[in-house]
Design a protein around this motif. Sequence first.
Motif, PDB file in Angstrom:
ATOM      1  N   SER A   1       0.857  -1.214  -0.168  1.00  0.00           N
ATOM      2  CA  SER A   1      -0.083   0.121  -0.096  1.00  0.00           C
ATOM      3  C   SER A   1       0.953   1.248   0.003  1.00  0.00           C
ATOM      4  O   SER A   1       2.100   1.212   0.442  1.00  0.00           O
ATOM      5  CB  SER A   1      -0.876  -0.062   1.302  1.00  0.00           C
ATOM      6  OG  SER A   1      -0.271   0.043   2.326  1.00  0.00           O
ATOM      7  N   SER A   2       0.251   2.497  -0.175  1.00  0.00           N
ATOM      8  CA  SER A   2       0.937   3.782  -0.415  1.00  0.00           C
ATOM      9  C   SER A   2       1.421   4.179   1.091  1.00  0.00           C
ATOM     10  O   SER A   2       1.988   5.334   0.907  1.00  0.00           O
ATOM     11  CB  SER A   2      -0.094   4.632  -1.054  1.00  0.00           C
ATOM     12  OG  SER A   2      -1.209   4.882  -0.013  1.00  0.00           O
TER      13      SER A   2
ATOM     14  N   SER B   1      -0.514   5.115   3.493  1.00  0.00           N
ATOM     15  CA  SER B   1      -1.745   5.903   4.213  1.00  0.00           C
ATOM     16  C   SER B   1      -2.278   4.761   5.030  1.00  0.00           C
ATOM     17  O   SER B   1      -2.505   3.649   4.398  1.00  0.00           O
ATOM     18  CB  SER B   1      -2.530   6.358   3.315  1.00  0.00           C
ATOM     19  OG  SER B   1      -3.058   5.659   2.356  1.00  0.00           O
ATOM     20  N   ASN B   2      -3.072   4.953   6.068  1.00  0.00           N
ATOM     21  CA  ASN B   2      -3.697   3.960   6.769  1.00  0.00           C
ATOM     22  C   ASN B   2      -5.121   4.829   7.021  1.00  0.00           C
ATOM     23  O   ASN B   2      -4.760   5.802   7.969  1.00  0.00           O
ATOM     24  CB  ASN B   2      -3.111   3.504   7.936  1.00  0.00           C
ATOM     25  CG  ASN B   2      -3.108   1.756   7.747  1.00  0.00           C
ATOM     26  OD1 ASN B   2      -4.232   1.245   7.252  1.00  0.00           O
ATOM     27  ND2 ASN B   2      -2.556   1.119   8.450  1.00  0.00           N
ATOM     28  N   PRO B   3      -6.449   4.580   6.843  1.00  0.00           N
ATOM     29  CA  PRO B   3      -6.719   3.384   6.119  1.00  0.00           C
ATOM     30  C   PRO B   3      -6.162   3.456   4.660  1.00  0.00           C
ATOM     31  O   PRO B   3      -6.156   4.583   4.074  1.00  0.00           O
ATOM     32  CB  PRO B   3      -8.261   3.273   6.365  1.00  0.00           C
ATOM     33  CG  PRO B   3      -8.723   4.786   6.546  1.00  0.00           C
ATOM     34  CD  PRO B   3      -7.393   5.387   7.174  1.00  0.00           C
ATOM     35  N   VAL B   4      -6.163   2.418   4.073  1.00  0.00           N
ATOM     36  CA  VAL B   4      -5.676   2.194   2.816  1.00  0.00           C
ATOM     37  C   VAL B   4      -6.746   1.947   1.581  1.00  0.00           C
ATOM     38  O   VAL B   4      -6.503   2.170   0.422  1.00  0.00           O
ATOM     39  CB  VAL B   4      -4.608   1.131   2.361  1.00  0.00           C
ATOM     40  CG1 VAL B   4      -3.153   1.411   3.310  1.00  0.00           C
ATOM     41  CG2 VAL B   4      -5.276  -0.409   2.764  1.00  0.00           C
ATOM     42  N   GLY B   5      -7.871   1.927   2.078  1.00  0.00           N
ATOM     43  CA  GLY B   5      -8.899   1.858   1.125  1.00  0.00           C
ATOM     44  C   GLY B   5     -10.371   1.518   1.909  1.00  0.00           C
ATOM     45  O   GLY B   5     -10.421   1.764   3.008  1.00  0.00           O
ATOM     46  N   TYR B   6     -11.254   1.047   0.956  1.00  0.00           N
ATOM     47  CA  TYR B   6     -12.602   0.631   1.565  1.00  0.00           C
ATOM     48  C   TYR B   6     -13.132  -0.398   0.546  1.00  0.00           C
ATOM     49  O   TYR B   6     -12.656  -0.795  -0.397  1.00  0.00           O
ATOM     50  CB  TYR B   6     -13.525   2.067   1.334  1.00  0.00           C
ATOM     51  CG  TYR B   6     -13.762   2.299   0.153  1.00  0.00           C
ATOM     52  CD1 TYR B   6     -14.733   1.878  -0.443  1.00  0.00           C
ATOM     53  CD2 TYR B   6     -12.815   3.416  -0.363  1.00  0.00           C
ATOM     54  CE1 TYR B   6     -15.080   2.508  -2.140  1.00  0.00           C
ATOM     55  CE2 TYR B   6     -13.097   3.880  -1.777  1.00  0.00           C
ATOM     56  CZ  TYR B   6     -14.154   3.210  -2.484  1.00  0.00           C
ATOM     57  OH  TYR B   6     -14.477   3.686  -3.838  1.00  0.00           O
ATOM     58  N   THR B   7     -13.964  -1.013   1.337  1.00  0.00           N
ATOM     59  CA  THR B   7     -14.897  -2.193   0.434  1.00  0.00           C
ATOM     60  C   THR B   7     -16.365  -1.848   0.566  1.00  0.00           C
ATOM     61  O   THR B   7     -16.985  -1.607   1.671  1.00  0.00           O
ATOM     62  CB  THR B   7     -14.555  -3.674   1.168  1.00  0.00           C
ATOM     63  OG1 THR B   7     -13.088  -3.833   1.086  1.00  0.00           O
ATOM     64  CG2 THR B   7     -15.238  -4.615   0.468  1.00  0.00           C
ATOM     65  N   LEU B   8     -16.868  -1.959  -0.656  1.00  0.00           N
ATOM     66  CA  LEU B   8     -18.520  -1.839  -0.750  1.00  0.00           C
ATOM     67  C   LEU B   8     -18.946  -3.153  -1.342  1.00  0.00           C
ATOM     68  O   LEU B   8     -18.441  -3.595  -2.343  1.00  0.00           O
ATOM     69  CB  LEU B   8     -18.865  -0.719  -1.754  1.00  0.00           C
ATOM     70  CG  LEU B   8     -20.117  -0.364  -1.783  1.00  0.00           C
ATOM     71  CD1 LEU B   8     -21.091  -0.116  -0.629  1.00  0.00           C
ATOM     72  CD2 LEU B   8     -20.497   0.730  -2.955  1.00  0.00           C
ATOM     73  N   ALA B   9     -20.032  -3.810  -0.471  1.00  0.00           N
ATOM     74  CA  ALA B   9     -20.184  -5.156  -1.033  1.00  0.00           C
ATOM     75  C   ALA B   9     -21.798  -5.387  -0.696  1.00  0.00           C
ATOM     76  O   ALA B   9     -22.271  -4.729   0.283  1.00  0.00           O
ATOM     77  CB  ALA B   9     -19.717  -6.422  -0.086  1.00  0.00           C
TER      78      ALA B   9
ATOM     79  N   SER C   1      -5.259   1.789  -2.199  1.00  0.00           N
ATOM     80  CA  SER C   1      -3.992   2.875  -2.268  1.00  0.00           C
ATOM     81  C   SER C   1      -2.896   2.171  -2.542  1.00  0.00           C
ATOM     82  O   SER C   1      -2.293   2.028  -1.628  1.00  0.00           O
ATOM     83  CB  SER C   1      -4.209   4.151  -1.627  1.00  0.00           C
ATOM     84  OG  SER C   1      -3.114   5.067  -1.741  1.00  0.00           O
ATOM     85  N   GLY C   2      -2.497   1.737  -3.725  1.00  0.00           N
ATOM     86  CA  GLY C   2      -1.337   0.822  -3.697  1.00  0.00           C
ATOM     87  C   GLY C   2      -0.118   1.587  -3.686  1.00  0.00           C
ATOM     88  O   GLY C   2      -0.127   2.868  -4.293  1.00  0.00           O
ATOM     89  N   LEU C   3       1.063   1.038  -3.551  1.00  0.00           N
ATOM     90  CA  LEU C   3       2.355   1.651  -3.528  1.00  0.00           C
ATOM     91  C   LEU C   3       2.802   1.865  -4.987  1.00  0.00           C
ATOM     92  O   LEU C   3       2.363   1.438  -5.955  1.00  0.00           O
ATOM     93  CB  LEU C   3       3.538   0.350  -3.046  1.00  0.00           C
ATOM     94  CG  LEU C   3       4.907   0.758  -3.135  1.00  0.00           C
ATOM     95  CD1 LEU C   3       5.249   1.459  -1.992  1.00  0.00           C
ATOM     96  CD2 LEU C   3       5.692  -0.489  -2.892  1.00  0.00           C
ATOM     97  N   GLU C   4       3.463   3.081  -4.996  1.00  0.00           N
ATOM     98  CA  GLU C   4       3.974   3.392  -6.410  1.00  0.00           C
ATOM     99  C   GLU C   4       4.815   2.471  -7.290  1.00  0.00           C
ATOM    100  O   GLU C   4       5.672   1.945  -6.754  1.00  0.00           O
ATOM    101  CB  GLU C   4       4.685   4.795  -6.382  1.00  0.00           C
ATOM    102  CG  GLU C   4       5.089   5.738  -7.431  1.00  0.00           C
ATOM    103  CD  GLU C   4       3.714   6.384  -8.134  1.00  0.00           C
ATOM    104  OE1 GLU C   4       3.707   6.348  -9.385  1.00  0.00           O
ATOM    105  OE2 GLU C   4       2.779   6.746  -7.201  1.00  0.00           O
TER     106      GLU C   4
ATOM    107  N   ASN D   1       1.442 -11.794   0.943  1.00  0.00           N
ATOM    108  CA  ASN D   1       0.269 -12.367   1.367  1.00  0.00           C
ATOM    109  C   ASN D   1      -0.526 -11.526   2.466  1.00  0.00           C
ATOM    110  O   ASN D   1      -0.486 -11.238   3.399  1.00  0.00           O
ATOM    111  CB  ASN D   1       0.226 -13.770   2.313  1.00  0.00           C
ATOM    112  CG  ASN D   1       0.743 -14.855   1.315  1.00  0.00           C
ATOM    113  OD1 ASN D   1       0.180 -14.800   0.274  1.00  0.00           O
ATOM    114  ND2 ASN D   1       1.743 -15.646   1.744  1.00  0.00           N
ATOM    115  N   PRO D   2      -0.975 -10.313   1.773  1.00  0.00           N
ATOM    116  CA  PRO D   2      -1.627  -9.345   2.300  1.00  0.00           C
ATOM    117  C   PRO D   2      -2.478  -9.509   3.609  1.00  0.00           C
ATOM    118  O   PRO D   2      -3.367 -10.293   3.310  1.00  0.00           O
ATOM    119  CB  PRO D   2      -2.013  -8.016   1.391  1.00  0.00           C
ATOM    120  CG  PRO D   2      -2.245  -8.892   0.256  1.00  0.00           C
ATOM    121  CD  PRO D   2      -1.528 -10.173   0.167  1.00  0.00           C
TER     122      PRO D   2
END
Length: 187
Positions: free
Chosen positions: A47-48, A50-58, A81-84, A172-173
């Motif tokens: 990840s980039s 930053s934390n939180p690194v993203g979200y999930t909508l399900a 938000s992935g690593l460059e 293995n994230p």
Amino acid sequence: MRKNILAALPMLALGFSALQGQEASVRSPFEASLTSTIATADMKKISSGSNPVGYTLALGYRGELHPGLSTRVFLGFMSLSGLEGSGLENKKRPQVHGGWDLIKDYGPLSVFGGLTATQWKQAVSATDPNFIGANKPEGIKLGARIGAEFAIGKGFSGTLAFEQTEFNRRFNPSWVSVGVVYRFKGK
């Protein structure tokens, strides 16, 4: 990671044994969830920063096996938000994420565990050696999760879960998800 998935197989066997010879007695409602993804372990390495690194909508469907025991099938999108240089930098390019849970209710508290599948969508612009060639995440990757939900109001529950999945030969994230689940009213 494969050892972690093998450790989750008894949970899957429990779910199938509960299904054997039983029919869902109550048609359960659909549900929607929105969670924030907080990186742990290898997820911090992809990840980039930053934390939180993203979200999930399900969206999910919960079917009752016995009073207090149910299953859930869910499918959604996970933004990351992935690593460059990883090819995962674009949050507008979500990962397809779904799975199956076995859920046990204890009054307003529900605990769950299950198996997941993630289709990592990597852009062709990946340049980091950890994410290209033999280290490119290809195909659907399996994972497992455990968590709890607590009823907080009309159809709403707060949720907290830990999940780990395969990614590539190096990573293995895993992550913690915190958010809300809304169960739509049934008939």
